[in-house]
Motif scaffolding. Structure first.
Motif, mmCIF file in Angstrom:
data_model
loop_
_atom_site.group_PDB
_atom_site.id
_atom_site.type_symbol
_atom_site.label_atom_id
_atom_site.label_comp_id
_atom_site.label_asym_id
_atom_site.label_seq_id
_atom_site.Cartn_x
_atom_site.Cartn_y
_atom_site.Cartn_z
ATOM 1 N N TYR A 10 -35.876 -98.771 -40.588
ATOM 2 C CA TYR A 10 -36.881 -99.600 -39.917
ATOM 3 C C TYR A 10 -37.819 -100.231 -40.940
ATOM 4 O O TYR A 10 -38.052 -99.677 -42.005
ATOM 5 N N GLY A 11 -38.364 -101.389 -40.556
ATOM 6 C CA GLY A 11 -39.287 -102.101 -41.423
ATOM 7 C C GLY A 11 -40.689 -102.129 -40.854
ATOM 8 O O GLY A 11 -40.873 -102.385 -39.660
ATOM 9 N N LEU A 12 -41.650 -101.869 -41.706
ATOM 10 C CA LEU A 12 -43.068 -101.930 -41.346
ATOM 11 C C LEU A 12 -43.631 -103.217 -41.936
ATOM 12 O O LEU A 12 -43.716 -103.358 -43.151
ATOM 13 N N VAL A 13 -43.970 -104.140 -41.062
ATOM 14 C CA VAL A 13 -44.483 -105.439 -41.493
ATOM 15 C C VAL A 13 -45.943 -105.528 -41.063
ATOM 16 O O VAL A 13 -46.235 -105.559 -39.868
ATOM 17 N N VAL A 14 -46.838 -105.540 -42.039
ATOM 18 C CA VAL A 14 -48.275 -105.658 -41.778
ATOM 19 C C VAL A 14 -48.737 -106.982 -42.375
ATOM 20 O O VAL A 14 -48.494 -107.256 -43.544
ATOM 21 N N ASN A 15 -49.409 -107.791 -41.555
ATOM 22 C CA ASN A 15 -49.868 -109.086 -42.051
ATOM 23 C C ASN A 15 -51.265 -108.978 -42.675
ATOM 24 O O ASN A 15 -51.847 -107.893 -42.763
ATOM 25 N N ASN A 16 -51.822 -110.102 -43.093
ATOM 26 C CA ASN A 16 -53.122 -110.130 -43.773
ATOM 27 C C ASN A 16 -54.295 -109.753 -42.868
ATOM 28 O O ASN A 16 -55.388 -109.478 -43.355
ATOM 29 N N GLN A 17 -54.086 -109.736 -41.568
ATOM 30 C CA GLN A 17 -55.131 -109.343 -40.614
ATOM 31 C C GLN A 17 -55.003 -107.865 -40.206
ATOM 32 O O GLN A 17 -55.588 -107.445 -39.215
ATOM 33 N N SER A 66 -40.335 -101.752 -49.933
ATOM 34 C CA SER A 66 -40.501 -100.507 -50.686
ATOM 35 C C SER A 66 -40.477 -99.332 -49.721
ATOM 36 O O SER A 66 -40.976 -99.422 -48.594
ATOM 37 N N LEU A 67 -39.906 -98.247 -50.175
ATOM 38 C CA LEU A 67 -39.764 -97.054 -49.339
ATOM 39 C C LEU A 67 -41.135 -96.550 -48.910
ATOM 40 O O LEU A 67 -42.047 -96.428 -49.726
ATOM 41 N N PHE A 68 -41.278 -96.241 -47.611
ATOM 42 C CA PHE A 68 -42.541 -95.758 -47.067
ATOM 43 C C PHE A 68 -42.444 -94.312 -46.591
ATOM 44 O O PHE A 68 -43.312 -93.500 -46.869
ATOM 45 N N TYR A 69 -41.356 -93.969 -45.873
ATOM 46 C CA TYR A 69 -41.272 -92.647 -45.262
ATOM 47 C C TYR A 69 -39.832 -92.348 -44.844
ATOM 48 O O TYR A 69 -39.100 -93.243 -44.409
ATOM 49 N N VAL A 70 -39.466 -91.074 -44.959
ATOM 50 C CA VAL A 70 -38.207 -90.553 -44.411
ATOM 51 C C VAL A 70 -38.568 -89.290 -43.647
ATOM 52 O O VAL A 70 -39.279 -88.431 -44.183
ATOM 53 N N ASN A 71 -38.125 -89.184 -42.403
ATOM 54 C CA ASN A 71 -38.485 -87.975 -41.656
ATOM 55 C C ASN A 71 -37.825 -86.748 -42.284
ATOM 56 O O ASN A 71 -36.654 -86.776 -42.645
ATOM 57 N N ASP A 72 -38.619 -85.689 -42.410
ATOM 58 C CA ASP A 72 -38.132 -84.457 -43.026
ATOM 59 C C ASP A 72 -38.106 -83.303 -42.017
ATOM 60 O O ASP A 72 -38.143 -82.140 -42.385
ATOM 61 N N PHE A 73 -38.059 -83.660 -40.761
ATOM 62 C CA PHE A 73 -37.994 -82.658 -39.701
ATOM 63 C C PHE A 73 -36.830 -82.988 -38.766
ATOM 64 O O PHE A 73 -36.357 -84.126 -38.722
ATOM 65 N N PHE A 74 -36.373 -82.006 -38.047
ATOM 66 C CA PHE A 74 -35.277 -82.202 -37.109
ATOM 67 C C PHE A 74 -35.744 -83.055 -35.940
ATOM 68 O O PHE A 74 -36.804 -82.807 -35.361
#
Length: 150
Positions: A10-17, A66-74
């Protein structure tokens, strides 16, 4: 009983606002809110899958991620109780003006005319992680909100 892995990106897209792009979808008679992205196909890399998903869902080319997060739980899949979900999230940088919001379309591969997908911007400062439909997305949304300047 869980018998296989289901790899998602998934991609996290945050704009300037400080608004985040969220996908609103309906498939198989279920409506949900999630981050743009989806499943990794066999023979495909994770970043490659993210680029494909953004092209399919948003008709945009990812410029940088850029890598942000990978879930480390079941996490069991909400759709298939035999699947264990592993989700990889990237912070995605792209031209925000190229994204068409609130333009509903039938998701790729859907045969149900009632299915839809569309994206829209949501202010991170007022967003509750509970708006997200899936457990891992709620964790990621909380992490994003906690990174905002106080």
């Amino acid at each position: 009983m869980v018998s296989r892995f289901n790899l998602r990106t998934y991609g996290l897209v945050v704009n300037n606002q400080n608004e985040i792009l969220l996908s609103h979808e309906r498939r198989d008679d279920r409506e949900f809110v999630k981050f743009p992205g989806g499943g990794v196909e066999l023979g495909e890399g994770i970043a490659e899958a993210l680029k494909r998903e953004f092209k399919e869902e948003l008709d945009v080319e990812i410029q940088n991620a850029s890598l942000f997060y990978v879930n480390d739980f079941f996490q069991e899949s909400a759709y298939r109780k035999t699947d264990q979900i592993i989700s990889v999230y990237y912070q995605v940088y792209l031209p925000y003006e190229a994204i068409q919001t609130k333009k509903a379309k039938i998701p790729l591969g859907s045969k149900n005319i009632n299915d839809f997908e569309w994206v829209d911007w949501h202010p991170l400062s007022t967003l509750n992680p509970m708006i997200m439909s899936f457990p891992i997305d709620k964790v990621v949304m909380t992490k994003l909100i906690n990174r905002l300047p106080k």
